[in-house]
Scaffold this motif. Structure first.
Motif, PDB file in Angstrom:
ATOM      1  N   LEU A 266       8.856  20.799  -5.972  1.00 23.37           N
ATOM      2  CA  LEU A 266       8.347  21.174  -4.639  1.00 23.37           C
ATOM      3  C   LEU A 266       7.188  22.160  -4.752  1.00 23.37           C
ATOM      4  O   LEU A 266       6.264  22.135  -3.933  1.00 23.37           O
ATOM      5  N   THR A 272       4.619  22.176   3.972  1.00 20.16           N
ATOM      6  CA  THR A 272       5.185  21.338   5.053  1.00 20.16           C
ATOM      7  C   THR A 272       4.796  19.858   4.961  1.00 20.16           C
ATOM      8  O   THR A 272       4.623  19.181   5.970  1.00 20.16           O
ATOM      9  N   VAL A 274       6.534  17.574   2.729  1.00 19.45           N
ATOM     10  CA  VAL A 274       7.562  16.749   2.077  1.00 19.45           C
ATOM     11  C   VAL A 274       8.717  16.428   3.039  1.00 19.45           C
ATOM     12  O   VAL A 274       9.124  17.263   3.843  1.00 19.45           O
ATOM     13  N   TYR A 276      12.623  15.826   3.104  1.00 14.80           N
ATOM     14  CA  TYR A 276      13.842  15.977   2.297  1.00 14.80           C
ATOM     15  C   TYR A 276      14.913  15.073   2.903  1.00 14.80           C
ATOM     16  O   TYR A 276      15.176  15.137   4.116  1.00 14.80           O
ATOM     17  N   VAL A 339      16.105  24.080  -1.120  1.00 17.71           N
ATOM     18  CA  VAL A 339      15.122  23.015  -0.879  1.00 17.71           C
ATOM     19  C   VAL A 339      14.592  23.149   0.552  1.00 17.71           C
ATOM     20  O   VAL A 339      13.384  23.150   0.795  1.00 17.71           O
ATOM     21  N   LEU A 340      15.517  23.277   1.513  1.00 19.25           N
ATOM     22  CA  LEU A 340      15.082  23.394   2.914  1.00 19.25           C
ATOM     23  C   LEU A 340      14.252  24.651   3.133  1.00 19.25           C
ATOM     24  O   LEU A 340      13.356  24.685   3.975  1.00 19.25           O
ATOM     25  N   VAL A 345       8.655  21.781   2.298  1.00 16.12           N
ATOM     26  CA  VAL A 345       9.443  20.816   3.078  1.00 16.12           C
ATOM     27  C   VAL A 345       9.024  20.838   4.550  1.00 16.12           C
ATOM     28  O   VAL A 345       9.002  21.885   5.190  1.00 16.12           O
ATOM     29  N   PHE A 348      13.531  17.226   7.580  1.00 13.30           N
ATOM     30  CA  PHE A 348      14.818  16.930   6.940  1.00 13.30           C
ATOM     31  C   PHE A 348      15.344  15.633   7.557  1.00 13.30           C
ATOM     32  O   PHE A 348      15.582  15.568   8.772  1.00 13.30           O
ATOM     33  N   SER A 360      19.167  23.598   8.309  1.00  9.26           N
ATOM     34  CA  SER A 360      17.819  23.199   8.717  1.00  9.26           C
ATOM     35  C   SER A 360      17.250  24.176   9.747  1.00  9.26           C
ATOM     36  O   SER A 360      16.086  24.570   9.677  1.00  9.26           O
ATOM     37  N   VAL A 365      13.213  24.017   9.786  1.00  6.97           N
ATOM     38  CA  VAL A 365      12.719  22.676   9.466  1.00  6.97           C
ATOM     39  C   VAL A 365      13.177  21.667  10.531  1.00  6.97           C
ATOM     40  O   VAL A 365      14.377  21.537  10.792  1.00  6.97           O
TER      41      VAL A 365
END
Ligand code: U2F
Length: 452
Positions: A266, A272, A274, A276, A339-340, A345, A348, A360, A365
């Motif tokens: 990542l 912003t 990607v 997931y 990850v979030l 990211v 989601f 999230s 996200v």
């Protein structure tokens, strides 16, 4: 000689889905707050291994784990949870008895903290005259449907075709559910497995919860105000304690626990940008949807991290892995909270399990929702139509075009969506801050648990 004051807290963790870990996280905080109390944590051996194994050295010495028989025959087939619930009442009682059964053992118990699914612990606590904290792991909205199951059944009488033709009617006669449609309801209320052991269990759960000294939830006060206001009048104490992710990350989430290198991958992506993708611990996409999602991701050109179990990788379209190797990252498990929380990211793609929704929101996200069962359809509806921080898939399933449309919609309206989810995140942060509602509620909980 005066007998010793009770100083044991019996914790009962439901072993399926993501129920045990959030309860463990809560108990860990309490155990640190009350070092003179012993917390006996009961779950099945598999669940205990997962919770205590993951937590490694991060376990206060006043938490002890005990195994409950899972009731699974050696060569069982079918979903384990449904077999477990058939003998859970007896097996949980036996496990508690094996620790507290003899020689005045029960007198050591000062309190129970139990997953709300274990409705029978309410009787045990009342018989011993000690408080019960009931911990509800799913969304507040779904708890509401369990409390009002009888009213929903009385109010919505269905014909021979079940809910057919009435799917879009609103459940507006229950506080806080005015935008929830019949189709969004969890199973075991007016459709889906009615009469099953699970439905009988959930009905008992709804009746037992208001008898608890307090009901605890992983949410924050501002998220679901009308539902929570209603709970205030129904429960002796309604304690919103979350989001847990903002208080303590799962102990697994250290650099050591990113063996596949998601975070490093990542790091190389644009902010912003990607998607997931993860559908939690229970749900599995049907093969045609898995392929459609893959095709949509490929065609859209959006970089992605996908938490996908190894056994499902073979269901991806031929050549997909090679064609997307430079902008796709597929691993069997991710450190999801981190990850979030990563800047790269942007969206989601989720099944809307409650823990994922909270994670999230706290990461700010927006979501694309593909719910499966239980509280997930309601959570999807809340995300898309009440909080307006994401969208559901058209017709509830992945198609190639539908996936591309949703990705396009999220990325083209990202600023507005991020603003909305950011506002909720702000409330969440306040709630767990000094003097915030979740902090105050945790102190109330600690008082109930520690009270002499
Ligand atoms: C059941 O939900 P699940 O366990 O399927 O899903 P979540 O509540 O979203 O919890 C999944 C957790 O697993 C973690 C993730 C969440 O904390 O961060 N995780 C991860 O760390 N890495 C991965 O690659 C994938 C997941 C049930 F199905 C739901 O309907 C309920 O809402 C829920 C709570 O009762 O339990």
């Amino acid at each position: 000689m005066a007998s010793k004051k009770p100083n044991h807290v019996v914790v009962m963790a439901f072993p399926y889905g993501t129920h045990a870990m959030p309860l463990f996280n809560l108990v860990r905080r309490l155990a640190m707050e009350a070092p003179t109390l012993t917390f006996s944590f009961f779950s099945t051996s598999k669940s205990n291994q997962s919770v205590f194994g993951t937590s490694k050295n991060d376990i206060p010495s006043n938490i002890k784990s005990y195994d409950v028989d899972d009731g699974l025959p050696k060569d069982h087939t079918g979903p384990e949870m449904f077999i477990f619930i058939k003998s859970m009442v007896e097996n949980c009682r036996n496990a508690i008895d094996s620790v507290y059964g003899g020689g005045g053992g029960a007198e050591k118990i000062k309190c129970f903290i139990s997953d709300s699914f274990f409705y029978f612990i309410t009787d045990m606590a009342e018989q011993l005259g000690v408080p019960l904290i009931s911990f509800w792991t799913a969304s507040p909205c779904s708890l509401s449907t369990r409390l009002y199951t009888d009213l929903i059944r009385q109010s919505i009488t269905l014909g021979p075709n079940g809910i057919e033709g009435r799917e879009d009617e609103l459940i507006d006669f229950i506080p806080g559910l005015s935008l929830i449609r019949i189709r969004d309801l969890p199973e075991c209320i007016i459709f889906g497995g009615l009469g099953s052991d699970y439905a009988v269990m959930l009905h008992k759960v709804g009746l037992a919860i208001p008898r608890a000294a307090a009901v605890a939830m992983n949410t924050f006060a501002e998220l679901d105000l009308p539902v929570l206001e209603d709970f205030e009048s129904k429960f002796q104490k309604c304690l919103t304690l979350g989001p847990f992710t903002l208080i303590s990350q799962n102990p697994s989430h250290t650099q050591d626990d990113d063996p596949h290198g998601c975070l490093a991958w990542l790091d190389k992506q644009k902010p912003t940008s990607v998607a997931y993708v993860s559908f939690g611990t229970v749900a599995t996409l049907p093969p045609n949807e898995l392929a459609a999602l893959a095709e949509g991701l490929e065609e859209s050109g959006v970089p992605f991290v996908w938490s996908l179990k190894d056994r499902l990788v073979s269901q991806l379209p031929n050549g997909f892995l090679e064609r997307t190797s430079t902008r796709g990252f597929i691993v069997p498990w991710t450190p999801q909270q981190q990850v979030l929380g990563h800047d790269a990211v942007g969206v989601f793609v989720t099944h809307c399990g409650w823990n994922s929704v909270m994670e999230s929101i706290t990461a700010g996200v927006p979501m694309i929702c593909r719910p499966f069962f239980g509280d997930q359809r309601m959570n999807c509806r809340m995300v898309s139509d009440v909080w307006e921080i994401g969208t559901g898939m058209k017709d509830g399933v992945f198609t190639k075009d539908g996936t591309m449309e949703c990705l396009d919609m999220i990325f083209s309206r990202q600023e507005r969506l991020r603003e909305k989810v950011g506002a909720l995140r702000g409330f969440a942060k306040q709630a767990v801050g000094p003097n915030g509602s979740s902090t105050r509620n945790f102190n109330t909980l600690a008082q109930i648990v520690c009270k002499d």
